[in-house]
Design a protein around this motif. Structure first.
Motif, PDB file in Angstrom:
ATOM      1  N   VAL A 167       4.762  15.102 -31.495  1.00  0.00           N
ATOM      2  CA  VAL A 167       4.387  14.957 -30.095  1.00  0.00           C
ATOM      3  C   VAL A 167       5.629  15.214 -29.243  1.00  0.00           C
ATOM      4  CG1 VAL A 167       3.298  13.490 -28.369  1.00  0.00           C
ATOM      5  CG2 VAL A 167       2.651  13.258 -30.762  1.00  0.00           C
ATOM      6  N   GLN A 168       5.840  16.468 -28.903  1.00  0.00           N
ATOM      7  CA  GLN A 168       6.985  16.876 -28.109  1.00  0.00           C
ATOM      8  C   GLN A 168       6.517  17.246 -26.704  1.00  0.00           C
ATOM      9  OE1 GLN A 168       9.653  19.677 -30.209  1.00  0.00           O
ATOM     10  NE2 GLN A 168       8.297  19.505 -31.965  1.00  0.00           N
ATOM     11  N   THR A 169       7.482  17.548 -25.857  1.00  0.00           N
ATOM     12  CA  THR A 169       7.142  18.093 -24.550  1.00  0.00           C
ATOM     13  C   THR A 169       7.054  19.610 -24.674  1.00  0.00           C
ATOM     14  OG1 THR A 169       9.450  18.350 -23.872  1.00  0.00           O
ATOM     15  CG2 THR A 169       8.407  16.209 -23.451  1.00  0.00           C
ATOM     16  N   LEU A 170       6.410  20.244 -23.713  1.00  0.00           N
ATOM     17  CA  LEU A 170       6.284  21.697 -23.752  1.00  0.00           C
ATOM     18  C   LEU A 170       7.651  22.370 -23.782  1.00  0.00           C
ATOM     19  CD1 LEU A 170       3.356  22.301 -21.232  1.00  0.00           C
ATOM     20  CD2 LEU A 170       3.327  22.769 -23.687  1.00  0.00           C
ATOM     21  N   GLY A 171       8.608  21.809 -23.063  1.00  0.00           N
ATOM     22  CA  GLY A 171       9.930  22.409 -23.018  1.00  0.00           C
ATOM     23  C   GLY A 171      10.680  22.346 -24.331  1.00  0.00           C
ATOM     24  N   THR A 177       0.932  20.783 -32.752  1.00  0.00           N
ATOM     25  CA  THR A 177       2.091  20.329 -31.980  1.00  0.00           C
ATOM     26  C   THR A 177       2.031  20.870 -30.557  1.00  0.00           C
ATOM     27  OG1 THR A 177       3.435  20.236 -33.986  1.00  0.00           O
ATOM     28  CG2 THR A 177       4.606  20.313 -31.884  1.00  0.00           C
ATOM     29  N   THR A 178       1.645  22.140 -30.412  1.00  0.00           N
ATOM     30  CA  THR A 178       1.529  22.733 -29.080  1.00  0.00           C
ATOM     31  C   THR A 178       0.437  22.055 -28.273  1.00  0.00           C
ATOM     32  OG1 THR A 178       2.351  24.878 -29.837  1.00  0.00           O
ATOM     33  CG2 THR A 178       1.018  24.872 -27.833  1.00  0.00           C
ATOM     34  N   TYR A 187      -0.782  18.984 -28.660  1.00  0.00           N
ATOM     35  CA  TYR A 187      -0.349  17.633 -28.297  1.00  0.00           C
ATOM     36  C   TYR A 187       0.642  17.671 -27.138  1.00  0.00           C
ATOM     37  CZ  TYR A 187      -2.453  15.167 -32.297  1.00  0.00           C
ATOM     38  OH  TYR A 187      -3.334  14.601 -33.182  1.00  0.00           O
ATOM     39  N   ALA A 188       1.529  18.667 -27.133  1.00  0.00           N
ATOM     40  CA  ALA A 188       2.492  18.785 -26.035  1.00  0.00           C
ATOM     41  C   ALA A 188       1.775  19.042 -24.716  1.00  0.00           C
ATOM     42  CB  ALA A 188       3.489  19.904 -26.331  1.00  0.00           C
ATOM     43  N   ALA A 189       0.739  19.903 -24.753  1.00  0.00           N
ATOM     44  CA  ALA A 189      -0.032  20.189 -23.538  1.00  0.00           C
ATOM     45  C   ALA A 189      -0.770  18.941 -23.058  1.00  0.00           C
ATOM     46  CB  ALA A 189      -1.025  21.319 -23.808  1.00  0.00           C
ATOM     47  N   LEU A 190      -1.393  18.224 -23.993  1.00  0.00           N
ATOM     48  CA  LEU A 190      -2.128  17.005 -23.618  1.00  0.00           C
ATOM     49  C   LEU A 190      -1.177  15.940 -23.089  1.00  0.00           C
ATOM     50  CD1 LEU A 190      -4.684  16.703 -26.569  1.00  0.00           C
ATOM     51  CD2 LEU A 190      -5.056  17.675 -24.291  1.00  0.00           C
ATOM     52  N   ARG A 191      -0.011  15.858 -23.701  1.00  0.00           N
ATOM     53  CA  ARG A 191       0.964  14.875 -23.239  1.00  0.00           C
ATOM     54  C   ARG A 191       1.396  15.171 -21.813  1.00  0.00           C
ATOM     55  NH1 ARG A 191       6.828  13.787 -26.183  1.00  0.00           N
ATOM     56  NH2 ARG A 191       7.577  12.200 -24.750  1.00  0.00           N
ATOM     57  N   ALA A 192       1.507  16.469 -21.455  1.00  0.00           N
ATOM     58  CA  ALA A 192       1.894  16.839 -20.095  1.00  0.00           C
ATOM     59  C   ALA A 192       0.810  16.487 -19.089  1.00  0.00           C
ATOM     60  CB  ALA A 192       2.195  18.340 -20.037  1.00  0.00           C
ATOM     61  N   ILE A 193      -0.438  16.469 -19.554  1.00  0.00           N
ATOM     62  CA  ILE A 193      -1.573  16.206 -18.666  1.00  0.00           C
ATOM     63  C   ILE A 193      -1.875  14.720 -18.550  1.00  0.00           C
ATOM     64  CG2 ILE A 193      -4.068  16.562 -18.390  1.00  0.00           C
ATOM     65  CD1 ILE A 193      -3.684  19.260 -19.824  1.00  0.00           C
ATOM     66  N   ALA A 194      -1.692  13.997 -19.673  1.00  0.00           N
ATOM     67  CA  ALA A 194      -2.143  12.604 -19.755  1.00  0.00           C
ATOM     68  C   ALA A 194      -1.468  11.724 -18.713  1.00  0.00           C
ATOM     69  CB  ALA A 194      -1.872  12.061 -21.155  1.00  0.00           C
TER      70      ALA A 194
END
Length: 602
Positions: free
Chosen positions: A333-337, A372-373, A375-382
């Motif tokens: 669970v990373q950030t998009l960056g 992973t990609t 999860y990163a997108a969802l994390r940015a939205i959540a």
């Protein structure tokens, strides 16, 4: 020091490395200035006590604090290296040549456990910090934390009965390697002794041995210790997958690191069955069932963070093969960056996920980083005001910011059925783990058309083929055209080791495959102990991002094939996977060989 003596021989290191001598060397090398060296000398007593406390905990035996350990304990800034301290690895690497010694970084994956444990007991090896590495002709190469103890070297030569070649290594990683090797070997030996009467059921021996087979108890302490050692070792090596593979005469343990499998241990047959049973028990699987594939999960700790293991077993000719996929939340669970996207592709992804509704597809083979990609997108939205729901098979990593649903075919809860019920739960964002059939494809498109932002994965080789894949599954063209925001195709390439990278001049024929010419910033990894002599460390994404522009939508609605969609998209700036990889290679982030390995020409 006689220049004729071989490196590491007893004659080549008559000098004694005490604290004043070491500090003098470090000052002359420019690693410390004179004032800091004097400060270490003044603080020798408290630093020595600090080292003794930490080493006693690490080795669980009486230890001697050497001058390298004392200087490393001071954590002095390295002159000319902002943010870096003079640690034990840096010291031994710098001073070894000055004393006619070879320096070794301890690579646990390259150790021969049988050789390490053959000559010395664990207390002796830990107390004196000596680690047998390999045979070099008739001589045994041994890593020493203190090769300047000539009495010890003479004693080792007497014990071994052959010449001993000393190499210098940092004490702390040396002790860790000894602890793992002796601990794991002892646990496996005990598990083997406890399970001598057990068998690996295989096609060749099933009839002959089934009459006297005995199941080893999975909770016996040696087995518990062996499994714990194996998991801790895999975590330390940054393994993404752990394979326990039965063979005719034993079992092989392999770890996948940076996408490549490495053999690390060979287990006796009698130890492999109880270890497999222990892991199945932890994963809440049926220990008695060995004929059918099973799936389970284990949650454990790595330091302060939780790590999830996805466990899978399948029956093979020699018994059950068990594979564990390691999901560390800090990695999964990373950030998009943090994904390694090129800047323009990162901006494109951010535009897609900023849309209030629509469909985003992610495609690629297993292990290409799709989850992973996503999860990163969802994390940015959540956010607290956004309802994010995922439907997965299986749930890769449990994340509190998402509402995660596990597909369960046994009770008729498939992707399509789960998606129908999720739509009644007032979702804002939905992630569908995989679109496999018409029902799921149509439901995902309908959800995107009715005001939801939907993410989904499909298995195709390119971004354009993902579009035609949904059409093949029965989605109407006009519906897909109305909701699709874009498609991301993805692969993972290994990055270069930062410690051994050097300028490279790839052959012209390989450059031609990527449409490149000489003169770019190509680099390669020479190979060192830090990267296990592969030249690579870590991975990053190469991507192909097809945006549904007006021209691409019109081509889709006209019924154009995938090749035509790709051609139109390329006119608007689409960069293929291989082209993205070529740009990374030209920038010195990976190699030409790695790009050719993971991408295809088309």
């Amino acid at each position: 020091m006689a220049s004729e003596a071989p490196r590491g021989s007893v004659q080549s290191a008559h000098r004694v490395l005490d604290l004043p001598a070491l500090l003098t060397e470090l000052v002359s090398l420019g690693m410390l200035d004179a004032a800091r060296a004097q400060d270490v000398l003044v603080r020798e007593a408290p630093l020595r006590a600090k080292v003794l406390r930490s080493l006693a905990d690490a080795s669980r035996t009486t230890v001697v604090a050497g001058p390298i350990d004392i200087v490393a304990a001071a954590e002095m800034p390295w002159a000319g290296h902002v943010g870096r301290v003079v640690d034990d690895e840096a010291i031994v690497e710098a001073v070894a040549p000055r004393f006619g010694l070879e320096h070794r970084r301890i690579d646990p994956l390259r150790l021969d456990a049988a050789l390490v444990t053959k000559f010395f007991s664990a207390p002796f090896a830990m107390r004196h910090a000596v680690l047998p590495l390999e045979w070099r002709g008739a001589s045994l190469v041994v890593a020493f934390a203190n090769p300047f103890d000539h009495d010890l070297r003479a004693e080792l030569q007497r014990i071994v009965g052959s010449p001993v070649v000393a190499v210098l290594a940092a004490r702390r990683p040396l002790l860790r390697a000894l602890e793992h090797t002796f601990g794991f070997s002892k646990s496996v030996a005990a598990a083997t002794a406890a399970g001598e009467a057990s068998v690996l059921a295989n096609f060749e021996q099933l009839v002959a041995l089934s009459a006297n087979a005995r199941e080893v108890q999975a909770d016996e302490r040696p087995v518990v210790a062996a499994v714990d050692y194996l998991l801790r070792y895999a975590f330390d090596q940054r393994a993404s997958d752990i394979h326990l593979e039965p063979k005719r005469d034993g079992a092989l343990v392999r770890l996948r690191i940076d996408g490549v499998l490495h053999p690390v241990h060979t287990l006796p047959r009698a130890a492999a069955v109880p270890m497999t049973s222990r892991l199945k028990m932890l994963a809440r699987m049926d220990i008695a069932e060995k004929r059918k594939p099973q799936d389970g999960r284990i949650k454990t700790k790595r330091g302060a963070s939780e790590v999830e293991l996805r466990v899978s077993t399948i029956p093979t000719a020699f018994g059950e093969k068990l594979v564990m996929r390691v999901f560390d939340p800090e990695v999964a669970v990373q950030t998009l960056g943090e994904l390694g996207f090129p800047e323009r592709d990162l901006r494109t992804m951010e535009r897609w996920i900023a849309e209030p509704h629509g469909l985003v597809l992610v495609t690629g083979p297993t292990g290409s980083g799709k989850t992973t990609t996503l999860y990163a997108a969802l994390r940015a939205i959540a956010q607290p005001g956004v309802n994010v729901t995922t439907i997965e098979d299986p749930i890769e990593v449990v994340h509190e910011a998402f509402n995660q649903i596990q597909v369960q075919p046994k009770i008729d809860l498939d992707f399509a059925e789960a998606l129908r019920h999720v739509l009644r739960q007032d979702p804002d964002v939905i992630m569908v783990g995989e679109i496999r059939d018409r029902e799921t494809a149509v439901a995902a498109v309908q959800a995107a058309l009715t005001g939801h932002l939907v993410f989904a994965t499909v298995h195709t080789n390119s971004a354009a083929e993902a579009v035609t894949r949904l059409l093949d599954l029965g989605v109407e063209r006009y519906l897909l055209s109305g909701c699709l925001l874009g498609v991301l195709a993805q692969r993972l390439v290994r990055g270069l080791c930062a410690y051994c990278t050097e300028i490279d001049a790839p052959p012209a024929d390989k450059l031609a495959h990527l449409g490149l010419g000489p003169g770019a910033g190509f680099r390669r990894g020479r190979g060192c102990e830090r990267c296990r002599h592969t030249g690579y460390q870590g991975r990053s994404s190469v991507v192909e991002m097809l945006t549904m522009s007006v021209a691409v939508r019109e081509a889709l609605e006209r019924g154009e094939p995938a090749s035509a969609l790709e051609r139109v998209a390329r006119q608007e700036g689409l960069r293929l996977l291989r082209e993205c990889g070529a740009a990374k290679a030209a920038a010195g982030e990976t190699t030409i060989d790695e790009v050719l390995r993971v991408t295809s020409s088309r």
